[in-house]
Design an enzyme around this catalytic site. Structure first.
Site, PDB file in Angstrom:
ATOM      1  N   ASN A  65     -13.975  49.102  40.329  1.00 24.04           N
ATOM      2  CA  ASN A  65     -13.994  50.366  39.588  1.00 24.04           C
ATOM      3  C   ASN A  65     -15.413  50.713  39.115  1.00 24.04           C
ATOM      4  OD1 ASN A  65     -13.391  52.492  37.729  1.00 24.04           O
ATOM      5  ND2 ASN A  65     -11.331  51.635  37.500  1.00 24.04           N
ATOM      6  N   HIS A 134      -3.751  56.415  43.416  1.00 23.02           N
ATOM      7  CA  HIS A 134      -4.307  55.073  43.200  1.00 23.02           C
ATOM      8  C   HIS A 134      -3.536  54.375  42.097  1.00 23.02           C
ATOM      9  CE1 HIS A 134      -6.611  58.049  40.904  1.00 23.02           C
ATOM     10  NE2 HIS A 134      -6.721  57.139  39.951  1.00 23.02           N
ATOM     11  N   HIS A 136      -3.842  51.748  39.210  1.00 22.21           N
ATOM     12  CA  HIS A 136      -4.785  50.990  38.388  1.00 22.21           C
ATOM     13  C   HIS A 136      -4.183  49.601  38.203  1.00 22.21           C
ATOM     14  CE1 HIS A 136      -7.213  54.370  36.600  1.00 22.21           C
ATOM     15  NE2 HIS A 136      -6.153  55.071  36.974  1.00 22.21           N
TER      16      HIS A 136
HETATM   17  P1  AMP Z   1      -7.488  58.477  37.251  1.00 19.86           P
HETATM   18  O1  AMP Z   1      -8.039  59.186  36.059  1.00 19.86           O
HETATM   19  O2  AMP Z   1      -6.161  57.849  37.031  1.00 19.86           O
HETATM   20  O3  AMP Z   1      -7.523  59.435  38.437  1.00 19.86           O
HETATM   21  O4  AMP Z   1      -8.472  57.263  37.567  1.00 19.86           O
HETATM   22  C1  AMP Z   1      -9.685  57.402  38.246  1.00 19.86           C
HETATM   23  C2  AMP Z   1     -10.313  56.028  38.282  1.00 19.86           C
HETATM   24  O5  AMP Z   1     -11.258  56.023  39.332  1.00 19.86           O
HETATM   25  C3  AMP Z   1     -11.079  55.654  37.007  1.00 19.86           C
HETATM   26  O6  AMP Z   1     -10.718  54.322  36.637  1.00 19.86           O
HETATM   27  C4  AMP Z   1     -12.559  55.742  37.419  1.00 19.86           C
HETATM   28  O7  AMP Z   1     -13.357  54.828  36.708  1.00 19.86           O
HETATM   29  C5  AMP Z   1     -12.456  55.413  38.882  1.00 19.86           C
HETATM   30  N1  AMP Z   1     -13.479  55.996  39.750  1.00 19.86           N
HETATM   31  C6  AMP Z   1     -13.874  57.284  39.822  1.00 19.86           C
HETATM   32  N2  AMP Z   1     -14.763  57.468  40.795  1.00 19.86           N
HETATM   33  C7  AMP Z   1     -14.940  56.254  41.388  1.00 19.86           C
HETATM   34  C8  AMP Z   1     -15.744  55.773  42.466  1.00 19.86           C
HETATM   35  N3  AMP Z   1     -16.552  56.569  43.145  1.00 19.86           N
HETATM   36  N4  AMP Z   1     -15.668  54.475  42.787  1.00 19.86           N
HETATM   37  C9  AMP Z   1     -14.853  53.637  42.095  1.00 19.86           C
HETATM   38  N5  AMP Z   1     -14.066  54.031  41.078  1.00 19.86           N
HETATM   39  C10 AMP Z   1     -14.105  55.317  40.717  1.00 19.86           C
END
Ligand code: AMP
Length: 192
Positions: A65, A134, A136
């Site tokens: 992440n 996704h 978590h």
């Molecule tokens: P959500 O708000 O449930 O859509 O979660 C998005 C998740 O993606 C968060 O935990 C962010 O920290 C993570 N995130 C966003 N952009 C990236 C990226 N480019 N690479 C890895 N993680 C990401």
């Protein structure tokens, strides 16, 4: 976002691994790393550097992440860019959850945690900020949050901060690619 060439990923893996282990490195490590280095991964609008990916199947992949809320907070996604959970095929759904089960159990042990939060924010009103399904995976320990449900506030906070940063400067990341790649390299060894 920093982009790497396939060659540098493969060579990078070789140098790091062989400098740590004496003798001939485990060939399965190179087979997995090389295969993943040659693949393309996207997470919603973002192109994901293959060094951030530590586990994959033909339908799903797991990545570290950009802004973890606790150590070991990773994401498991379908390879296909699908916005909503309902739009996954049956095969993608089962593969995604089987991948999440495997990733969760390995990371729980690796981080010496004793529980897991597995959560999907399915759609913007549910808190989804990246329009690509996704899960978590969040290793949990006693006392990590004062109130258990604060984990959801923490997720929300990180995402708000992230959105602001990305709006200001699309290339800016809180964690460097090197830091994320190192973490992914550690996790890759859990699946050999
Ligand atoms: P959500 O708000 O449930 O859509 O979660 C998005 C998740 O993606 C968060 O935990 C962010 O920290 C993570 N995130 C966003 N952009 C990236 C990226 N480019 N690479 C890895 N993680 C990401």
């Amino acid at each position: 976002m920093l982009l790497s060439t396939v060659a540098s990923s493969v060579v990078g893996c070789f140098i790091t691994r062989s400098s740590r282990v004496r003798g001939i490195p485990d060939p399965s490590f190179f087979a997995t790393s090389t295969k993943m280095a040659l693949e393309q991964f996207t997470f919603g609008p973002y192109k994901i550097d293959s060094r951030e990916v530590f586990y994959s199947t033909h339908l799903s992949y797991a990545l570290v992440n950009l802004r973890p809320v606790v150590p070991g907070h990773v994401l498991v996604c379908p390879r296909r860019e699908v916005k909503r959970f309902v739009d996954l095929t049956t095969d993608e759904t089962s593969d995604l959850w089987i991948a999440a089960q495997k990733v969760g159990s390995r990371l729980e042990t690796y981080h010496k945690a004793s529980s897991l939060t597995l959560t999907i924010q399915d759609g913007p009103q549910a808190g989804q900020t990246v329009p690509h399904v996704h899960i978590h995976i969040i290793p949990r320990k006693g006392g990590d949050f004062e109130e258990n449900d604060e984990i959801y506030d923490a997720l929300d906070e990180k995402e708000k901060e992230l959105k602001q940063k990305l709006d200001l400067d699309k290339d800016r990341k809180d964690r460097s690619l090197d830091e994320m790649a190192q973490e992914a390299e550690e996790y890759r060894k859990l699946f050999l």
